[in-house]
Design a protein around this motif. Structure first.
Motif, PDB file in Angstrom:
ATOM      1  N   MET A   1      20.546 -10.946  17.728  1.00 25.79           N
ATOM      2  CA  MET A   1      21.798 -11.466  18.253  1.00 25.79           C
ATOM      3  C   MET A   1      21.517 -12.596  19.235  1.00 25.79           C
ATOM      4  O   MET A   1      20.539 -12.554  19.976  1.00 25.79           O
ATOM      5  CB  MET A   1      22.600 -10.356  18.941  1.00 25.79           C
ATOM      6  N   PHE A   2      22.373 -13.594  19.229  1.00 25.24           N
ATOM      7  CA  PHE A   2      22.253 -14.754  20.097  1.00 25.24           C
ATOM      8  C   PHE A   2      23.472 -14.776  21.014  1.00 25.24           C
ATOM      9  O   PHE A   2      24.602 -14.928  20.555  1.00 25.24           O
ATOM     10  CB  PHE A   2      22.168 -16.020  19.242  1.00 25.24           C
ATOM     11  N   LEU A   3      23.249 -14.583  22.318  1.00 26.88           N
ATOM     12  CA  LEU A   3      24.317 -14.508  23.303  1.00 26.88           C
ATOM     13  C   LEU A   3      24.163 -15.637  24.308  1.00 26.88           C
ATOM     14  O   LEU A   3      23.047 -15.954  24.725  1.00 26.88           O
ATOM     15  CB  LEU A   3      24.261 -13.180  24.067  1.00 26.88           C
ATOM     16  N   SER A   4      25.272 -16.223  24.719  1.00 26.28           N
ATOM     17  CA  SER A   4      25.223 -17.232  25.778  1.00 26.28           C
ATOM     18  C   SER A   4      26.164 -16.839  26.899  1.00 26.28           C
ATOM     19  O   SER A   4      27.199 -16.217  26.677  1.00 26.28           O
ATOM     20  CB  SER A   4      25.582 -18.623  25.237  1.00 26.28           C
ATOM     21  N   PHE A   5      25.761 -17.215  28.122  1.00 28.65           N
ATOM     22  CA  PHE A   5      26.611 -17.079  29.298  1.00 28.65           C
ATOM     23  C   PHE A   5      27.014 -18.464  29.746  1.00 28.65           C
ATOM     24  O   PHE A   5      26.186 -19.376  29.787  1.00 28.65           O
ATOM     25  CB  PHE A   5      25.875 -16.356  30.428  1.00 28.65           C
ATOM     26  N   GLU A   6      28.289 -18.623  30.087  1.00 32.80           N
ATOM     27  CA  GLU A   6      28.812 -19.902  30.536  1.00 32.80           C
ATOM     28  C   GLU A   6      29.660 -19.681  31.776  1.00 32.80           C
ATOM     29  O   GLU A   6      30.048 -18.553  32.101  1.00 32.80           O
ATOM     30  CB  GLU A   6      29.663 -20.558  29.443  1.00 32.80           C
ATOM     31  N   GLY A   7      29.977 -20.782  32.444  1.00 32.14           N
ATOM     32  CA  GLY A   7      30.824 -20.722  33.623  1.00 32.14           C
ATOM     33  C   GLY A   7      30.503 -21.878  34.548  1.00 32.14           C
ATOM     34  O   GLY A   7      29.518 -22.589  34.359  1.00 32.14           O
ATOM     35  N   ILE A   8      31.346 -22.044  35.547  1.00 33.45           N
ATOM     36  CA  ILE A   8      31.135 -23.133  36.490  1.00 33.45           C
ATOM     37  C   ILE A   8      29.955 -22.799  37.394  1.00 33.45           C
ATOM     38  O   ILE A   8      29.489 -21.659  37.446  1.00 33.45           O
ATOM     39  CB  ILE A   8      32.412 -23.421  37.299  1.00 33.45           C
ATOM     40  N   ASP A   9      29.474 -23.801  38.120  1.00 33.28           N
ATOM     41  CA  ASP A   9      28.366 -23.608  39.046  1.00 33.28           C
ATOM     42  C   ASP A   9      28.756 -22.582  40.106  1.00 33.28           C
ATOM     43  O   ASP A   9      29.829 -22.668  40.696  1.00 33.28           O
ATOM     44  CB  ASP A   9      28.013 -24.941  39.716  1.00 33.28           C
ATOM     45  N   GLY A  10      27.893 -21.588  40.331  1.00 31.11           N
ATOM     46  CA  GLY A  10      28.174 -20.567  41.324  1.00 31.11           C
ATOM     47  C   GLY A  10      29.042 -19.427  40.828  1.00 31.11           C
ATOM     48  O   GLY A  10      29.477 -18.577  41.607  1.00 31.11           O
ATOM     49  N   SER A  11      29.275 -19.362  39.517  1.00 27.52           N
ATOM     50  CA  SER A  11      30.145 -18.308  38.963  1.00 27.52           C
ATOM     51  C   SER A  11      29.455 -16.947  38.896  1.00 27.52           C
ATOM     52  O   SER A  11      30.124 -15.921  38.770  1.00 27.52           O
ATOM     53  CB  SER A  11      30.628 -18.695  37.568  1.00 27.52           C
ATOM     54  N   GLY A  12      28.128 -16.937  38.945  1.00 24.85           N
ATOM     55  CA  GLY A  12      27.395 -15.676  38.804  1.00 24.85           C
ATOM     56  C   GLY A  12      26.865 -15.448  37.405  1.00 24.85           C
ATOM     57  O   GLY A  12      26.323 -14.390  37.106  1.00 24.85           O
ATOM     58  N   LYS A  13      26.971 -16.445  36.521  1.00 26.67           N
ATOM     59  CA  LYS A  13      26.540 -16.264  35.141  1.00 26.67           C
ATOM     60  C   LYS A  13      25.042 -16.005  35.020  1.00 26.67           C
ATOM     61  O   LYS A  13      24.618 -15.216  34.178  1.00 26.67           O
ATOM     62  CB  LYS A  13      26.942 -17.452  34.274  1.00 26.67           C
ATOM     63  N   SER A  14      24.230 -16.649  35.868  1.00 25.66           N
ATOM     64  CA  SER A  14      22.779 -16.423  35.798  1.00 25.66           C
ATOM     65  C   SER A  14      22.435 -14.986  36.155  1.00 25.66           C
ATOM     66  O   SER A  14      21.595 -14.347  35.515  1.00 25.66           O
ATOM     67  CB  SER A  14      22.033 -17.392  36.717  1.00 25.66           C
ATOM     68  N   THR A  15      23.105 -14.467  37.181  1.00 22.89           N
ATOM     69  CA  THR A  15      22.916 -13.063  37.568  1.00 22.89           C
ATOM     70  C   THR A  15      23.328 -12.141  36.438  1.00 22.89           C
ATOM     71  O   THR A  15      22.618 -11.173  36.105  1.00 22.89           O
ATOM     72  CB  THR A  15      23.731 -12.752  38.839  1.00 22.89           C
ATOM     73  N   GLN A  16      24.468 -12.425  35.804  1.00 19.20           N
ATOM     74  CA  GLN A  16      24.943 -11.567  34.721  1.00 19.20           C
ATOM     75  C   GLN A  16      24.043 -11.639  33.494  1.00 19.20           C
ATOM     76  O   GLN A  16      23.825 -10.634  32.812  1.00 19.20           O
ATOM     77  CB  GLN A  16      26.383 -11.922  34.364  1.00 19.20           C
ATOM     78  N   ALA A  17      23.509 -12.814  33.203  1.00 24.64           N
ATOM     79  CA  ALA A  17      22.568 -12.933  32.087  1.00 24.64           C
ATOM     80  C   ALA A  17      21.337 -12.067  32.338  1.00 24.64           C
ATOM     81  O   ALA A  17      20.865 -11.348  31.450  1.00 24.64           O
ATOM     82  CB  ALA A  17      22.166 -14.392  31.886  1.00 24.64           C
ATOM     83  N   ARG A  18      20.828 -12.108  33.568  1.00 25.80           N
ATOM     84  CA  ARG A  18      19.652 -11.311  33.914  1.00 25.80           C
ATOM     85  C   ARG A  18      19.961  -9.814  33.867  1.00 25.80           C
ATOM     86  O   ARG A  18      19.167  -9.019  33.346  1.00 25.80           O
ATOM     87  CB  ARG A  18      19.152 -11.707  35.304  1.00 25.80           C
ATOM     88  N   LEU A  19      21.120  -9.415  34.408  1.00 27.04           N
ATOM     89  CA  LEU A  19      21.482  -7.997  34.392  1.00 27.04           C
ATOM     90  C   LEU A  19      21.641  -7.472  32.969  1.00 27.04           C
ATOM     91  O   LEU A  19      21.211  -6.348  32.656  1.00 27.04           O
ATOM     92  CB  LEU A  19      22.771  -7.773  35.189  1.00 27.04           C
TER      93      LEU A  19
END
Length: 200
Positions: A1-19
């Motif tokens: 599966m190929f999943l992407s996280f998106e959002g504005i800068d500072g949205s928390g997407k990097s944290t959610q991708a890692r979690l």
């Protein structure tokens, strides 16, 4: 599966991708966690050109070319090989960021973005999770984070508001692929919303 996280800068997407990557690994899944711009050595070199320096360092058209070049290298060297090996790929940003940042918020260049994407990338994630948050909150988070990767934050609140509208519009444009996730609350609360949005 190929999943992407998106959002504005500072949205928390990097944290959610890692979690999410950590959660899936705990279930025994083989996960590749990557990011854009970057993810491969060549793309990381291009990343520095894109995220550092003055806000008006590049025209939107030049940004589209640079992002597409970085994405192509990332696709060739990381994403395709991982998917071919049966691994789950989670990327912090993909083509939707270019559609919103350069195609809508930086200029009316969506047609150029789409043509280059079709010619050079021609791949979409199976599922895209947009972490949706108040732009003022996100901007203050991004500024508090510090560092030198602040080129897009330097464009101000109005730009972040345009981005937020652009990502919400994508959820309407691609309802089968893009899910809006409420980004308010503690990271663990948002992570539960992310998990609930995943296919069974």
């Amino acid at each position: 599966m190929f999943l992407s996280f998106e959002g504005i800068d500072g949205s928390g997407k990097s944290t959610q991708a890692r979690l999410l990557a950590d959660s899936l690994r705990a279930e025994g899944r083989d996960v590749v966690l990557t990011r854009e711009p970057g993810g491969s050595p060549g793309a990381e070199e291009i990343r520095r050109l894109l995220v550092e320096g003055a806000g008006e360092r590049w025209s939107p058209e030049t940004e589209i070319l640079l992002f597409t070049a970085a994405r192509r290298d990332h696709l060739e060297r990381v994403i395709r090989p991982a998917l071919a090996a049966g691994r789950t790929v989670i990327t912090d940003r993909f083509a939707d960021s270019t559609r919103v940042y350069q195609g809508a918020a930086r200029g009316e260049l969506r047609a150029m973005v789409d043509r280059l994407h079709d010619l050079s990338i021609a791949v979409e994630p199976d599922l895209t999770l947009v972490i949706d948050i108040d732009p003022a909150t996100a901007l203050s988070r991004g500024r508090a984070r510090g560092g030198n990767e602040d080129r897009f934050e330097s464009l101000g609140l109005g730009f972040q508001q345009k981005l937020a509208l652009g990502f919400r519009a994508l959820a309407n444009e691609y309802p089968d692929r893009v899910r809006l996730i409420d980004g308010s609350g503690a990271p663990e609360t948002v992570a539960a919303r992310v998990s609930a949005a995943l296919p069974a």
